[in-house]
Design a protein around this motif. Structure first.
Motif, mmCIF file in Angstrom:
data_model
loop_
_atom_site.group_PDB
_atom_site.id
_atom_site.type_symbol
_atom_site.label_atom_id
_atom_site.label_comp_id
_atom_site.label_asym_id
_atom_site.label_seq_id
_atom_site.Cartn_x
_atom_site.Cartn_y
_atom_site.Cartn_z
ATOM 1 N N UNK A 59 0.852 -1.183 0.000
ATOM 2 C CA UNK A 59 0.000 0.000 0.000
ATOM 3 C C UNK A 59 0.888 1.233 0.000
ATOM 4 N N UNK A 60 0.299 2.369 -0.206
ATOM 5 C CA UNK A 60 1.009 3.643 -0.214
ATOM 6 C C UNK A 60 0.708 4.360 1.097
ATOM 7 N N UNK A 61 1.686 4.424 1.981
ATOM 8 C CA UNK A 61 1.452 5.020 3.304
ATOM 9 C C UNK A 61 1.159 6.510 3.226
ATOM 10 N N UNK A 62 1.507 7.153 2.109
ATOM 11 C CA UNK A 62 1.172 8.567 1.950
ATOM 12 C C UNK A 62 -0.328 8.746 1.784
ATOM 13 N N UNK A 63 -0.997 7.703 1.321
ATOM 14 C CA UNK A 63 -2.450 7.742 1.137
ATOM 15 C C UNK A 63 -3.199 7.012 2.250
ATOM 16 N N UNK A 64 -2.457 6.278 3.073
ATOM 17 C CA UNK A 64 -3.061 5.495 4.157
ATOM 18 C C UNK A 64 -2.487 6.001 5.479
ATOM 19 N N UNK A 65 -3.194 6.864 6.193
ATOM 20 C CA UNK A 65 -2.663 7.394 7.446
ATOM 21 C C UNK A 65 -2.610 6.329 8.538
ATOM 22 N N UNK A 66 -1.900 6.632 9.597
ATOM 23 C CA UNK A 66 -1.863 5.748 10.756
ATOM 24 C C UNK A 66 -3.284 5.465 11.219
ATOM 25 N N UNK A 67 -3.625 4.204 11.368
ATOM 26 C CA UNK A 67 -4.993 3.835 11.752
ATOM 27 C C UNK A 67 -5.286 4.219 13.201
ATOM 28 N N UNK A 68 -6.551 4.355 13.516
ATOM 29 C CA UNK A 68 -6.940 4.665 14.901
ATOM 30 C C UNK A 68 -6.498 3.575 15.868
ATOM 31 N N UNK A 69 -6.706 2.275 15.543
ATOM 32 C CA UNK A 69 -6.250 1.235 16.474
ATOM 33 C C UNK A 69 -4.737 1.244 16.684
ATOM 34 N N UNK A 70 -3.966 1.419 15.600
ATOM 35 C CA UNK A 70 -2.512 1.416 15.756
ATOM 36 C C UNK A 70 -2.042 2.695 16.452
ATOM 37 N N UNK A 71 -2.747 3.796 16.212
ATOM 38 C CA UNK A 71 -2.442 5.019 16.944
ATOM 39 C C UNK A 71 -2.704 4.847 18.431
ATOM 40 N N UNK A 72 -3.784 4.116 18.754
ATOM 41 C CA UNK A 72 -4.094 3.846 20.159
ATOM 42 C C UNK A 72 -3.036 2.959 20.800
ATOM 43 N N UNK A 73 -2.457 2.047 20.011
ATOM 44 C CA UNK A 73 -1.380 1.200 20.529
ATOM 45 C C UNK A 73 -0.178 2.057 20.927
ATOM 46 N N UNK A 74 0.146 3.048 20.104
ATOM 47 C CA UNK A 74 1.275 3.915 20.440
ATOM 48 C C UNK A 74 0.947 4.804 21.646
ATOM 49 N N UNK A 75 -0.299 5.251 21.754
ATOM 50 C CA UNK A 75 -0.719 5.994 22.947
ATOM 51 C C UNK A 75 -0.572 5.124 24.188
ATOM 52 N N UNK A 76 -0.973 3.857 24.049
ATOM 53 C CA UNK A 76 -0.870 2.913 25.152
ATOM 54 C C UNK A 76 0.586 2.709 25.558
ATOM 55 N N UNK A 77 1.474 2.582 24.570
ATOM 56 C CA UNK A 77 2.898 2.417 24.871
ATOM 57 C C UNK A 77 3.418 3.604 25.676
ATOM 58 N N UNK A 78 2.987 4.801 25.316
ATOM 59 C CA UNK A 78 3.392 6.006 26.058
ATOM 60 C C UNK A 78 2.847 5.982 27.486
ATOM 61 N N UNK A 79 1.586 5.561 27.614
ATOM 62 C CA UNK A 79 0.961 5.522 28.935
ATOM 63 C C UNK A 79 1.665 4.513 29.840
ATOM 64 N N UNK A 80 2.024 3.372 29.304
ATOM 65 C CA UNK A 80 2.708 2.358 30.101
ATOM 66 C C UNK A 80 4.118 2.804 30.474
ATOM 67 N N UNK A 81 4.778 3.547 29.568
ATOM 68 C CA UNK A 81 6.112 4.055 29.866
ATOM 69 C C UNK A 81 6.069 5.075 31.006
ATOM 70 N N UNK A 82 4.917 5.745 31.165
ATOM 71 C CA UNK A 82 4.750 6.684 32.273
ATOM 72 C C UNK A 82 4.397 5.969 33.569
ATOM 73 N N UNK A 83 3.758 4.809 33.442
ATOM 74 C CA UNK A 83 3.325 4.052 34.622
ATOM 75 C C UNK A 83 4.429 3.153 35.166
ATOM 76 N N UNK A 84 5.178 2.548 34.260
ATOM 77 C CA UNK A 84 6.259 1.633 34.638
ATOM 78 C C UNK A 84 7.586 2.160 34.094
ATOM 79 N N UNK A 85 8.683 1.537 34.496
ATOM 80 C CA UNK A 85 9.992 1.959 33.989
ATOM 81 C C UNK A 85 10.288 1.239 32.672
#
Length: 252
Positions: free
Chosen positions: A104-130
């Motif tokens: 696929x062409x990532x320039x035409x396919x933005x980061x999906x909401x579920x995968x964006x939520x995964x990255x948000x989750x990774x940030x949240x866990x990095x703040x909660x744990x070391x």
């Protein structure tokens, strides 16, 4: 011959839900916390992305296919890591592109909401744990294989290692991930996600100067992931990758 991986019970994982920042959307996930977790140590975070057949909201269906091997006690003793198993909602995809096309062409396919939520989750866990935010290790199968390539090309500064199983990506964006240690797997007779999906990405990575690993099984179909997740050497390879920041420092 190395001992077989011992799969823990799903009940040993913490069941949680992450509310996405944009509201009206939440991401169920299971969390493995290292048994000897101490706050004086920084840990990697393993993100495991399931396939299309495991979408839903029960926070359980996506825990099969051997993915719990990352929580094997002997592996965790040598390479302790947090592990998350997010569940993509029904009707959505980790990458909003037809997986039957292989790319696929990532320039035409933005980061999906579920995968964006995964990255948000990774940030949240990095703040909660070391957890080291530059030490994400990603593994995904089929639809999750697409998600693995997508994360590696969109966030190469954070992804420290990746296993992409019968997936595909954007070959024109592969150069961004040339320094990401990556191992792709595919069956040559895959009728769901064409084998060209992995071939194109591996070829593009190598042309960009990357050194990805690639295993293709002749005559095998789409269902190769249990073979991958049952291989102690493969999981050890991923868990032993250094953080992206440490790798950049060592290389430069």
């Amino acid at each position: 011959m190395p001992p077989q991986l011992k799969l823990i019970s799903p009940d040993e994982l913490v069941s949680r839900t992450h509310p996405a920042k944009d509201g009206g959307f939440s991401l169920p996930y299971r969390l493995y916390v290292p048994r000897d977790y101490v706050q004086t140590r920084r840990y990697p975070l393993v993100v495991v992305l399931h396939g299309a057949g495991e979408r839903g909201a029960d926070n359980a269906l996506h825990l099969g296919n051997g993915v719990l091997g990352f929580c094997d006690a002997s592996l965790q003793k040598r390479h302790p890591a947090f592990v998350i198993y997010p569940q993509c909602p029904e009707g959505a995809q980790w990458v909003e592109a037809p997986w039957g096309e292989g790319s696929y062409d990532s320039a035409r396919v933005p980061l999906s909401r579920p995968l964006g939520a995964v990255m948000e989750l990774a940030d949240a866990l990095a703040a909660e744990f070391t957890i080291d935010p530059s030490h994400l290790l990603v593994a995904g199968l089929s639809m999750g294989g697409y998600g693995t390539f997508d994360l590696a090309t969109r966030f190469p500064q954070r992804v420290a290692g990746a296993i992409a199983i019968c997936g595909g990506g954007d070959p024109t964006a592969a150069a961004r991930a040339k320094d990401v240690p990556l191992w792709a797997f595919h069956g040559s007779a895959d009728a769901v996600v064409p084998v060209k999906g992995s071939r194109l990405m591996i070829d593009a990575l190598r042309k960009a100067g990357g050194r990805p690993k690639y295993t293709e099984w002749k005559g095998m179909d789409h269902h190769v992931w249990e073979r991958v997740f049952a291989d102690r050497a493969v999981l050890t390879w991923l868990l032993s990758r250094k953080s992206a920041a440490a790798a950049r420092k060592a290389g430069g």
